[in-house]
Enzyme design. Structure first.
Site, PDB file in Angstrom:
ATOM      1  N   GLU A  91       0.831  -1.207   0.000  1.00  0.00           N
ATOM      2  CA  GLU A  91       0.000   0.000   0.000  1.00  0.00           C
ATOM      3  C   GLU A  91       0.873   1.267   0.000  1.00  0.00           C
ATOM      4  OE1 GLU A  91      -4.292  -1.189   1.739  1.00  0.00           O
ATOM      5  OE2 GLU A  91      -2.815  -0.708   3.286  1.00  0.00           O
ATOM      6  N   GLU A 105      -6.480  -7.788  -0.786  1.00  0.00           N
ATOM      7  CA  GLU A 105      -6.876  -7.671   0.618  1.00  0.00           C
ATOM      8  C   GLU A 105      -8.375  -7.430   0.644  1.00  0.00           C
ATOM      9  OE1 GLU A 105      -4.958  -5.143   3.409  1.00  0.00           O
ATOM     10  OE2 GLU A 105      -2.931  -5.636   2.698  1.00  0.00           O
TER      11      GLU A 105
END
Length: 588
Positions: free
Chosen positions: A158, A234
């Site tokens: 991320e 995710e």
């Protein structure tokens, strides 16, 4: 040997379209004796892949002391996944977030002068390269094109939510490929245009992280990843807990509907978490978005497989969804059974600080945890109070510039109060005395954004405005104290009334066979718990969780021992193990 690649619209396994249906398991959050069980339970939900982060600070808590054995045996974990007939995805960071201590970055690394975390700064990159090459020594021979089961490796984590240093990402790719990684490389970001642009490079396959509005987020991902398979790497099916809040849950029906939407769109998925596990020991992280919030010991995450490895309603709902999109032939595992209920009358071992064997340091100002290369949770700071601080008064004001993160204050050996970072407390009235002792707890290192790497300890203590100098700082290895008191042979006093802290409490109990247990923390204050020397983690009456999970492999048939290092005092004289977990009042 097989080949795994990225096609125009699909992942390709030996040239044929292949959909990844994966779940996240973090091996450091699961007792190694339970790895195979959790993998098998995930497989029986219909998964074909297991994903894991690699936590740098679990493998190398002190610089140069690399450990890939026992709890850190990534190779064995990947081999168990292979033995279950499943593929594996490895996400080595170096930053992982994961509500894990420091986001996985070691404290020795973040304390380096001038280091530029998560950037192309040379000192940082040099350390990262050493770390990644160690990880890839384990991963590279286990890639699918070498007869193993690893099909994807992720670059960073991320990153678009943190920075946009393309040179940094390029260096991570260079290191990864130079170390022999040949499977496809991916990135993950929330499907927001700026994050997707900043967090990846041409040649890296973008994936998304989200838990709702699947169709909308897949469309945004497709705008930035025009070819190749769509993947939510995710899929947030639950959430984590922090001390002082509620236990977070999500609707099984709503989560299953979102999973169905993902699979109906043809996307691949990695369920985060399929089984969360536990922040055993001192491995919890913390968040800070205006207020410091340490993460709880449980990482149950309201996942399909609960903290004790049992299938939940969400498990069966997800299994039904997966069965609509692929073949699920294995029978489902049984639902949770009650665990043994036993009681351990407690004895007092006295002040647990007497079992501390580490040497003290002396300095003019309180040294930080980093100054002392201390990776456990506690340091006790002691200094003389200038007589003029009190004048003719019987009290004076103790102030600090900051405490990270919770401190208990004693004057001449008598506890007089506490200071909590979470509550922004920086002042305390203390009685006249000669010596002040301040026990400081690192409650968990921030795992997100710019506060990663902030130092821990006591900052700017003064009494009546006068700086205190001449400090003695004693680092306390909590795990070592717990193990030492588990084996202690000195006589212990039966606990006939609630205990005042600081105090070590010990009790014995018997089991017919090794078993998972749930240690009730109702009636306990704040502290650390051990069973047979195994460090369960932190407990706190602040909640939400009211039980600590005890993994079966940490217990034994016959006699067992529970030890509590209590920091605040109890309302109980016994330790109780209950049949079911109690993680607190739920909120959705």
């Amino acid at each position: 040997m097989s080949r795994f690649s990225i096609g125009d619209r699909d992942f390709l396994l030996d040239g044929e379209p292949h959909r990844i249906i994966s779940g996240a398991l973090h091996y450091p959050r699961i007792h190694p004796g339970d790895w195979a069980d959790r993998i098998e339970t995930a497989r029986r939900m219909g998964l074909n892949t297991i994903e894991t982060y690699v936590m740098w600070n679990a493998h190398e808590p002190l610089r140069g002391e690399w450990n890939a054995e026992g709890w850190n045996d990534l190779g064995r974990f990947l081999d168990l996944v292979a033995e279950a007939g499943m593929h594996a995805i490895v996400r080595p960071g170096p930053y992982v977030c994961a509500e894990w201590q420091g986001g996985g970055l070691p404290a020795w690394l973040t304390a380096m002068p001038g280091i530029g975390l998560r950037s192309s700064e040379p000192t940082y990159l040099a350390e990262v390269e050493t770390y990644l090459r160690r990880v890839y020594e384990i991963v590279a021979p286990r890639q699918i094109d070498r007869g193993g089961n690893v099909i994807l490796v992720q670059i960073e984590n991320e990153y678009g939510a943190y920075g946009s240093d393309k040179a940094y990402l390029a260096e991570l790719v260079r290191i990864t490929q130079d170390a022999g990684i040949t499977v496809p490389l991916t990135t993950v970001d929330q499907p927001q245009p700026q994050m997707l642009r900043d967090g990846s490079l041409p040649g890296l396959h973008m994936t998304g992280s989200f838990g709702s509005r699947a169709a909308e987020r897949l469309a945004t991902l497709r705008d930035h990843q025009p070819t190749g398979p769509l993947m939510c790497s995710e899929f947030w099916c639950g959430w984590f807990d922090w001390w002082g809040n509620e236990h977070h849950t999500t609707s099984a029906a709503d989560s299953a509907a979102e999973l169905d939407a993902l699979l109906a769109a043809g996307a691949s998925v990695n369920i985060y978490m399929v089984h969360g596990g536990t922040n055993f020991g001192l491995n919890n992280g913390a968040n800070h978005k205006g207020r410091y919030l340490p993460i709880a010991t449980t990482y149950d995450y309201d996942a399909p497989i609960d903290e004790a490895g049992d299938p939940t309603d969400k498990y069966f709902a997800f299994r039904d969804v997966i069965a609509r999109h692929t073949t699920v032939t294995e029978p489902a595992p049984p639902r949770a059974a009650d665990r043994p209920e036993v009681t351990a009358p407690l004895t007092s071992l006295g002040d647990w600080r007497l079992a501390v064997e580490t040497a003290a340091a002396v300095a003019d100002a309180p040294p930080t945890f980093e100054d002392l290369t201390h990776v456990s949770a506690l340091i006790e700071y002691t200094a003389e109070i200038p007589a003029e601080a009190f004048g003719d008064a019987e009290t004076a004001l103790l102030t600090v510039d900051g405490v990270r993160d919770l401190a208990w204050v004693e004057v001449d050996g008598v506890r007089v109060g506490s200071l909590a970072r979470t509550w922004h407390e920086r002042r305390l009235t203390i009685p006249r005395g000669r010596t002040v002792s301040i026990l400081v707890e690192d409650q968990g290192r921030v795992n997100y954004e710019k506060r990663i790497g902030e130092p821990k300890g006591l900052f700017g203590p003064r009494v009546a405005g006068l700086p205190l100098v001449g400090w003695t700082a004693t680092p306390i290895d909590v795990a070592a104290v717990g193990e030492r008191l588990t084996e202690a042979t000195a006589p212990a006093e039966p606990l006939t009334a609630p205990a005042t802290a600081p105090v070590a409490l010990r009790g014995g109990f018997t089991l017919d066979a090794p078993s998972d247990l749930f240690l009730s923390t109702d009636g306990l204050g704040k502290g650390y718990a051990f069973v047979n020397g195994f460090f369960l983690g932190r407990y706190w009456s602040n909640g939400p969780q009211r039980t600590l999970y005890v993994p079966g492999p940490a217990t034994r048939a016959g006699d067992n021992t529970v030890v509590l290092l209590e920091l605040e005092g109890t309302a109980e004289t016994q330790a109780r193990f209950v049949a079911r977990p109690h993680l607190g009042q739920s909120v959705q």
